[in-house]
Design a protein around this motif. Structure first.
Motif, PDB file in Angstrom:
ATOM      1  N   GLY A 185     -14.097  -7.284  -5.094  1.00  0.00           N
ATOM      2  CA  GLY A 185     -13.910  -5.891  -4.696  1.00  0.00           C
ATOM      3  C   GLY A 185     -12.506  -5.354  -4.924  1.00  0.00           C
ATOM      4  N   ASN A 186     -11.537  -6.254  -5.118  1.00  0.00           N
ATOM      5  CA  ASN A 186     -10.126  -5.884  -5.325  1.00  0.00           C
ATOM      6  C   ASN A 186      -9.596  -4.978  -4.213  1.00  0.00           C
ATOM      7  OD1 ASN A 186      -7.770  -6.282  -6.908  1.00  0.00           O
ATOM      8  ND2 ASN A 186      -7.984  -4.214  -7.722  1.00  0.00           N
ATOM      9  N   ARG A 187      -9.993  -5.268  -2.984  1.00  0.00           N
ATOM     10  CA  ARG A 187      -9.562  -4.481  -1.822  1.00  0.00           C
ATOM     11  C   ARG A 187      -8.417  -5.220  -1.123  1.00  0.00           C
ATOM     12  NH1 ARG A 187     -13.188  -0.702  -0.163  1.00  0.00           N
ATOM     13  NH2 ARG A 187     -12.659  -0.947   2.023  1.00  0.00           N
ATOM     14  N   SER A 188      -7.326  -4.522  -0.876  1.00  0.00           N
ATOM     15  CA  SER A 188      -6.215  -5.141  -0.151  1.00  0.00           C
ATOM     16  C   SER A 188      -6.643  -5.455   1.280  1.00  0.00           C
ATOM     17  CB  SER A 188      -4.987  -4.235  -0.162  1.00  0.00           C
ATOM     18  OG  SER A 188      -5.260  -2.998   0.458  1.00  0.00           O
ATOM     19  N   LEU A 189      -5.943  -6.403   1.880  1.00  0.00           N
ATOM     20  CA  LEU A 189      -6.250  -6.878   3.226  1.00  0.00           C
ATOM     21  C   LEU A 189      -5.897  -5.857   4.298  1.00  0.00           C
ATOM     22  CD1 LEU A 189      -4.528 -10.385   3.023  1.00  0.00           C
ATOM     23  CD2 LEU A 189      -6.891  -9.825   2.438  1.00  0.00           C
ATOM     24  N   ARG A 190      -6.601  -5.925   5.425  1.00  0.00           N
ATOM     25  CA  ARG A 190      -6.136  -5.263   6.647  1.00  0.00           C
ATOM     26  C   ARG A 190      -4.988  -6.109   7.171  1.00  0.00           C
ATOM     27  NH1 ARG A 190     -11.582  -5.293   9.865  1.00  0.00           N
ATOM     28  NH2 ARG A 190     -11.854  -7.002   8.413  1.00  0.00           N
ATOM     29  N   LEU A 191      -3.915  -5.479   7.535  1.00  0.00           N
ATOM     30  CA  LEU A 191      -2.751  -6.193   8.065  1.00  0.00           C
ATOM     31  C   LEU A 191      -2.249  -5.487   9.310  1.00  0.00           C
ATOM     32  CD1 LEU A 191      -0.786  -6.725   4.725  1.00  0.00           C
ATOM     33  CD2 LEU A 191      -1.978  -8.495   6.038  1.00  0.00           C
ATOM     34  N   GLY A 192      -1.781  -6.258  10.275  1.00  0.00           N
ATOM     35  CA  GLY A 192      -1.129  -5.721  11.458  1.00  0.00           C
ATOM     36  C   GLY A 192       0.071  -6.580  11.777  1.00  0.00           C
ATOM     37  N   TRP A 193       1.160  -5.966  12.235  1.00  0.00           N
ATOM     38  CA  TRP A 193       2.365  -6.736  12.538  1.00  0.00           C
ATOM     39  C   TRP A 193       2.955  -6.309  13.877  1.00  0.00           C
ATOM     40  CZ3 TRP A 193       1.790  -4.005   7.901  1.00  0.00           C
ATOM     41  CH2 TRP A 193       2.421  -2.770   7.824  1.00  0.00           C
ATOM     42  N   ALA A 194       3.656  -7.265  14.501  1.00  0.00           N
ATOM     43  CA  ALA A 194       4.259  -7.037  15.816  1.00  0.00           C
ATOM     44  C   ALA A 194       5.431  -8.001  15.993  1.00  0.00           C
ATOM     45  CB  ALA A 194       3.231  -7.273  16.914  1.00  0.00           C
ATOM     46  N   GLY A 195       6.306  -7.667  16.938  1.00  0.00           N
ATOM     47  CA  GLY A 195       7.423  -8.547  17.271  1.00  0.00           C
ATOM     48  C   GLY A 195       8.614  -8.410  16.346  1.00  0.00           C
ATOM     49  N   PHE A 196       8.685  -7.341  15.597  1.00  0.00           N
ATOM     50  CA  PHE A 196       9.798  -7.101  14.677  1.00  0.00           C
ATOM     51  C   PHE A 196      11.012  -6.595  15.457  1.00  0.00           C
ATOM     52  CE2 PHE A 196       6.616  -3.767  14.673  1.00  0.00           C
ATOM     53  CZ  PHE A 196       7.339  -2.658  15.097  1.00  0.00           C
ATOM     54  N   PRO A 197      12.196  -6.681  14.874  1.00  0.00           N
ATOM     55  CA  PRO A 197      13.415  -6.274  15.594  1.00  0.00           C
ATOM     56  C   PRO A 197      13.423  -4.789  15.966  1.00  0.00           C
ATOM     57  CG  PRO A 197      13.970  -7.572  13.646  1.00  0.00           C
ATOM     58  CD  PRO A 197      12.504  -7.266  13.572  1.00  0.00           C
ATOM     59  N   ASP A 198      14.045  -4.479  17.104  1.00  0.00           N
ATOM     60  CA  ASP A 198      14.178  -3.092  17.552  1.00  0.00           C
ATOM     61  C   ASP A 198      14.945  -2.235  16.548  1.00  0.00           C
ATOM     62  OD1 ASP A 198      12.804  -3.639  19.880  1.00  0.00           O
ATOM     63  OD2 ASP A 198      14.626  -3.946  21.080  1.00  0.00           O
ATOM     64  N   ALA A 199      15.829  -2.849  15.777  1.00  0.00           N
ATOM     65  CA  ALA A 199      16.650  -2.116  14.808  1.00  0.00           C
ATOM     66  C   ALA A 199      15.896  -1.763  13.519  1.00  0.00           C
ATOM     67  CB  ALA A 199      17.887  -2.934  14.457  1.00  0.00           C
ATOM     68  N   THR A 200      14.617  -2.119  13.439  1.00  0.00           N
ATOM     69  CA  THR A 200      13.826  -1.847  12.232  1.00  0.00           C
ATOM     70  C   THR A 200      13.739  -0.348  11.979  1.00  0.00           C
ATOM     71  OG1 THR A 200      12.533  -3.860  12.561  1.00  0.00           O
ATOM     72  CG2 THR A 200      11.566  -2.153  11.154  1.00  0.00           C
ATOM     73  N   LYS A 201      14.054   0.047  10.737  1.00  0.00           N
ATOM     74  CA  LYS A 201      13.994   1.457  10.337  1.00  0.00           C
ATOM     75  C   LYS A 201      12.864   1.742   9.349  1.00  0.00           C
ATOM     76  CE  LYS A 201      18.845   2.263  11.214  1.00  0.00           C
ATOM     77  NZ  LYS A 201      20.153   2.509  10.643  1.00  0.00           N
ATOM     78  N   GLY A 202      12.241   0.694   8.840  1.00  0.00           N
ATOM     79  CA  GLY A 202      11.135   0.853   7.900  1.00  0.00           C
ATOM     80  C   GLY A 202      10.569  -0.502   7.536  1.00  0.00           C
ATOM     81  N   PHE A 203       9.475  -0.475   6.788  1.00  0.00           N
ATOM     82  CA  PHE A 203       8.803  -1.707   6.373  1.00  0.00           C
ATOM     83  C   PHE A 203       8.466  -1.665   4.888  1.00  0.00           C
ATOM     84  CE2 PHE A 203       7.629  -1.304  10.857  1.00  0.00           C
ATOM     85  CZ  PHE A 203       7.934  -2.568  11.333  1.00  0.00           C
ATOM     86  N   ALA A 204       8.231  -2.837   4.349  1.00  0.00           N
ATOM     87  CA  ALA A 204       7.624  -2.999   3.033  1.00  0.00           C
ATOM     88  C   ALA A 204       6.583  -4.097   3.172  1.00  0.00           C
ATOM     89  CB  ALA A 204       8.669  -3.394   1.999  1.00  0.00           C
TER      90      ALA A 204
END
Length: 175
Positions: free
Chosen positions: A43-62
């Motif tokens: 199907g070439n479908r990307s995964l469902r992803l969820g994330w938690a516990g990252f630093p408070d100083a996070t300004k963005g994600f990749a």
């Protein structure tokens, strides 16, 4: 001529250490086979992803997906989704489609297949299992500073200087 290949190292073990956090997917488990709906010939479908516990100083994600076991000296980039806002803590299945609505400001690069978005697992027939490093990168910037025409290597280079913490899930795939 020896055609036996050594197992490639964990690509992130070669980078400077950083903090870690958690990323999970209901679609895969570490070390387990990727379901057909997420591979190139399926199907070439990307995964469902969820994330938690990252630093408070996070300004963005990749979010990236990399196969270090590809039969090339540089591995193979399957997905690069950049400039995800800090308020986002997950992606729906098929967020890597080229025509999907992404979070405001986020964009996808060309993968090593030459297409924009997610390109699923596709190891050569008969090759050993390949590892697919799905990484969520917590960044110290809201925008990584590359444009949509950047190469995966250039984006990865920029990510290495802005990653506060990294979360990995590493499923496998073989034909």
């Amino acid at each position: 001529m020896n055609l036996t290949r050594a197992v490639a190292p964990d690509p992130y073990s070669l980078l400077p250490e950083c903090a870690s956090f958690a990323v999970k997917s209901p679609d895969v488990e570490d070390g387990r086979q990727i379901p057909r709906e997420h591979v190139l010939a399926g199907g070439n479908r990307s995964l469902r992803l969820g994330w938690a516990g990252f630093p408070d100083a996070t300004k963005g994600f990749a979010v990236t997906c990399f196969d270090p076991n590809a039969p090339t000296p540089s591995g193979f980039w399957h997905w690069l989704l950049l400039d995800i806002p800090a308020a986002v803590s997950g992606l729906e299945q098929n967020a890597g489609a080229p025509d999907v609505d992404l979070p405001a400001g986020a964009f996808q690069l060309h993968n090593d297949f030459g297409t924009v978005g997610y390109g699923g697992a596709a190891p050569p027939p008969g090759d050993r299992s390949h590892r697919y490093y799905f990484a969520a990168h917590a960044l110290d910037v809201a925008q990584i500073g590359v444009d949509p025409d950047a190469s995966p290597a250039a984006a990865s280079f920029s990510l290495s200087f802005h990653t506060l913490a990294r979360a990995l899930t590493v499923p496998i795939y073989s034909r």
